[in-house]
Design a protein around this motif. Sequence first.
Motif, PDB file in Angstrom:
ATOM      1  N   LEU A 149      82.210-123.795  27.058  1.00 21.16           N
ATOM      2  CA  LEU A 149      81.385-123.827  25.498  1.00 21.16           C
ATOM      3  C   LEU A 149      80.515-124.777  25.334  1.00 21.16           C
ATOM      4  O   LEU A 149      81.523-125.719  24.621  1.00 21.16           O
ATOM      5  CB  LEU A 149      82.190-122.660  24.583  1.00 21.16           C
ATOM      6  N   ALA A 150      79.231-125.190  25.074  1.00 22.08           N
ATOM      7  CA  ALA A 150      78.927-126.416  24.496  1.00 22.08           C
ATOM      8  C   ALA A 150      78.164-125.762  22.636  1.00 22.08           C
ATOM      9  O   ALA A 150      77.810-124.578  23.284  1.00 22.08           O
ATOM     10  CB  ALA A 150      78.433-126.880  24.879  1.00 22.08           C
ATOM     11  N   GLU A 151      78.117-126.971  22.087  1.00 25.17           N
ATOM     12  CA  GLU A 151      76.927-126.205  20.901  1.00 25.17           C
ATOM     13  C   GLU A 151      75.856-126.962  21.237  1.00 25.17           C
ATOM     14  O   GLU A 151      76.216-127.752  21.298  1.00 25.17           O
ATOM     15  CB  GLU A 151      78.319-127.179  19.370  1.00 25.17           C
ATOM     16  N   PRO A 204      68.355-130.697  29.683  1.00 19.34           N
ATOM     17  CA  PRO A 204      69.438-130.646  28.806  1.00 19.34           C
ATOM     18  C   PRO A 204      70.695-132.027  29.331  1.00 19.34           C
ATOM     19  O   PRO A 204      70.832-132.516  30.446  1.00 19.34           O
ATOM     20  CB  PRO A 204      70.388-128.817  29.640  1.00 19.34           C
ATOM     21  N   GLN A 205      70.925-132.102  27.674  1.00 16.26           N
ATOM     22  CA  GLN A 205      71.678-133.491  28.177  1.00 16.26           C
ATOM     23  C   GLN A 205      73.624-132.996  27.121  1.00 16.26           C
ATOM     24  O   GLN A 205      73.490-132.331  26.160  1.00 16.26           O
ATOM     25  CB  GLN A 205      71.431-134.180  27.441  1.00 16.26           C
ATOM     26  N   LEU A 206      75.094-132.590  27.972  1.00 15.70           N
ATOM     27  CA  LEU A 206      75.795-132.873  27.073  1.00 15.70           C
ATOM     28  C   LEU A 206      77.009-133.426  26.735  1.00 15.70           C
ATOM     29  O   LEU A 206      77.058-134.046  28.432  1.00 15.70           O
ATOM     30  CB  LEU A 206      76.129-131.050  28.604  1.00 15.70           C
ATOM     31  N   LEU A 207      77.138-133.267  26.367  1.00 16.80           N
ATOM     32  CA  LEU A 207      78.088-134.463  25.819  1.00 16.80           C
ATOM     33  C   LEU A 207      79.058-134.410  25.425  1.00 16.80           C
ATOM     34  O   LEU A 207      79.888-133.259  24.793  1.00 16.80           O
ATOM     35  CB  LEU A 207      77.437-134.751  23.789  1.00 16.80           C
ATOM     36  N   TYR A 208      80.757-135.152  26.463  1.00 13.47           N
ATOM     37  CA  TYR A 208      81.569-134.951  25.763  1.00 13.47           C
ATOM     38  C   TYR A 208      82.466-135.748  25.098  1.00 13.47           C
ATOM     39  O   TYR A 208      82.446-136.986  25.097  1.00 13.47           O
ATOM     40  CB  TYR A 208      82.597-134.509  26.963  1.00 13.47           C
ATOM     41  N   ILE A 258      77.937-122.749  29.408  1.00 12.87           N
ATOM     42  CA  ILE A 258      77.696-123.498  29.956  1.00 12.87           C
ATOM     43  C   ILE A 258      78.386-123.334  31.725  1.00 12.87           C
ATOM     44  O   ILE A 258      79.881-123.222  31.893  1.00 12.87           O
ATOM     45  CB  ILE A 258      78.455-125.577  30.528  1.00 12.87           C
ATOM     46  N   MET A 259      77.597-123.266  32.414  1.00  7.62           N
ATOM     47  CA  MET A 259      78.087-123.249  34.624  1.00  7.62           C
ATOM     48  C   MET A 259      79.167-121.758  34.316  1.00  7.62           C
ATOM     49  O   MET A 259      80.326-122.216  34.871  1.00  7.62           O
ATOM     50  CB  MET A 259      78.516-124.328  34.519  1.00  7.62           C
ATOM     51  N   MET A 301      71.083-131.056  34.542  1.00  6.19           N
ATOM     52  CA  MET A 301      70.982-131.672  33.454  1.00  6.19           C
ATOM     53  C   MET A 301      72.329-132.901  33.366  1.00  6.19           C
ATOM     54  O   MET A 301      72.803-132.442  35.178  1.00  6.19           O
ATOM     55  CB  MET A 301      72.156-130.091  32.784  1.00  6.19           C
ATOM     56  N   LEU A 302      72.132-133.504  32.722  1.00  6.51           N
ATOM     57  CA  LEU A 302      72.829-134.642  32.700  1.00  6.51           C
ATOM     58  C   LEU A 302      74.501-134.216  31.492  1.00  6.51           C
ATOM     59  O   LEU A 302      74.458-134.070  30.453  1.00  6.51           O
ATOM     60  CB  LEU A 302      72.742-135.471  32.397  1.00  6.51           C
ATOM     61  N   ILE A 303      75.517-135.088  32.092  1.00  8.77           N
ATOM     62  CA  ILE A 303      76.642-135.022  31.776  1.00  8.77           C
ATOM     63  C   ILE A 303      77.512-136.360  30.948  1.00  8.77           C
ATOM     64  O   ILE A 303      77.964-136.631  32.523  1.00  8.77           O
ATOM     65  CB  ILE A 303      77.898-133.794  32.271  1.00  8.77           C
ATOM     66  N   TYR A 304      77.622-136.480  30.537  1.00  9.97           N
ATOM     67  CA  TYR A 304      78.209-138.031  29.838  1.00  9.97           C
ATOM     68  C   TYR A 304      79.177-137.707  28.603  1.00  9.97           C
ATOM     69  O   TYR A 304      78.799-137.120  27.755  1.00  9.97           O
ATOM     70  CB  TYR A 304      76.965-138.819  29.657  1.00  9.97           C
TER      71      TYR A 304
END
Length: 325
Positions: free
Chosen positions: A320-322, A178-182, A305-306, A157-160
């Motif tokens: 927790l991610a939506e 998957p791409q996780l946005l924060y 997540i993780m 995954m990428l997290i950015y």
Amino acid sequence: MNNPTSPAAAERGLELPMLDLLPLDLSAYRQGNTGIDYCHRFESGRSGPDVVIIGLTHGNEFCGAHALCELLEQDIRPLRGSLTLIFNNVAAYQRFDPKQPYASRCVDEDGNRVWLAPRLKHPNSEETHRAARLVPLLQEADLVLDLHSTSNPVAPMLIYPELPDCSALVATLGFPFPQLLYKLGTYHPGMLISYAMQHGRRGCHGLVAECGAHFALESAQQAHAITRRVLYRAGLLEQDALIPPWGYEPDHSAGHYRIREVIEARTEQFRFSHPFRGFERIARGDVFAQDDGPLVAPFDNCTLIMPARIPLCGVEAVTLAEFLG
Ligand SMILES: [Zn+2]
């Protein structure tokens, strides 16, 4: 520090993973050309972005070391801008013990939570000392790629940060996982890429690439593949550069996710309600763990997540991610 139960103690009684990907000897790369051990910087002499690739922010996540060694062995030089290669927590990496493969994640504390100005001003751990040494390299960066891997065998995954510039950059990479946005300034305080974006050059982009499971051969291939794509899209590689295939096939977890909440274990009794590996999706109100009471999903399309292999009191147990689609 911040380590209520020692990793070694927490390892006892748990099945050991297959160790297909092992550490490399980095001694040849200790002396770089930056005055900082295990850091190498190459200038093209032409204008362009300053790109920083980092491995070993967590000492037992070998994929990043493999990707950096591959760039160094191949004598990759930037076509424009500059390329900086950093082996981060080599002190932890060198403590790797196959009998306790998770224990060498860090020496004193999580190296991806220490990037906070007051901590770097008064370093008091192996990780804060190392971070403080690396600050000058990160402050000049236009793009930072931090290479990691995961405890569980889940999709890369990428997290950015959820910022238009970062999304635009990622859109050019053709990343099918998957791409996780924060939200910058939230999520985990003290993340390396957040520090670079908040304290470095204006317009700096940061990406965390989770490249698959820690000791899987595929994670090195994935780290290699994402690194080459980032360098190519930043214009540091030739137009006809060979771009290697991804380490994995995309699966059902692909898509965009918005990180909403990090759950810390409040007691030693924290237990997940199922043996979650990550990317399980649950509905609002579903129980996912027991701590000092049941923990329920606070929103729909809630994705785990993780999840921690061993939830420890006072430490992050799961994010927790939506799922956005
Ligand atoms: Zn990591």
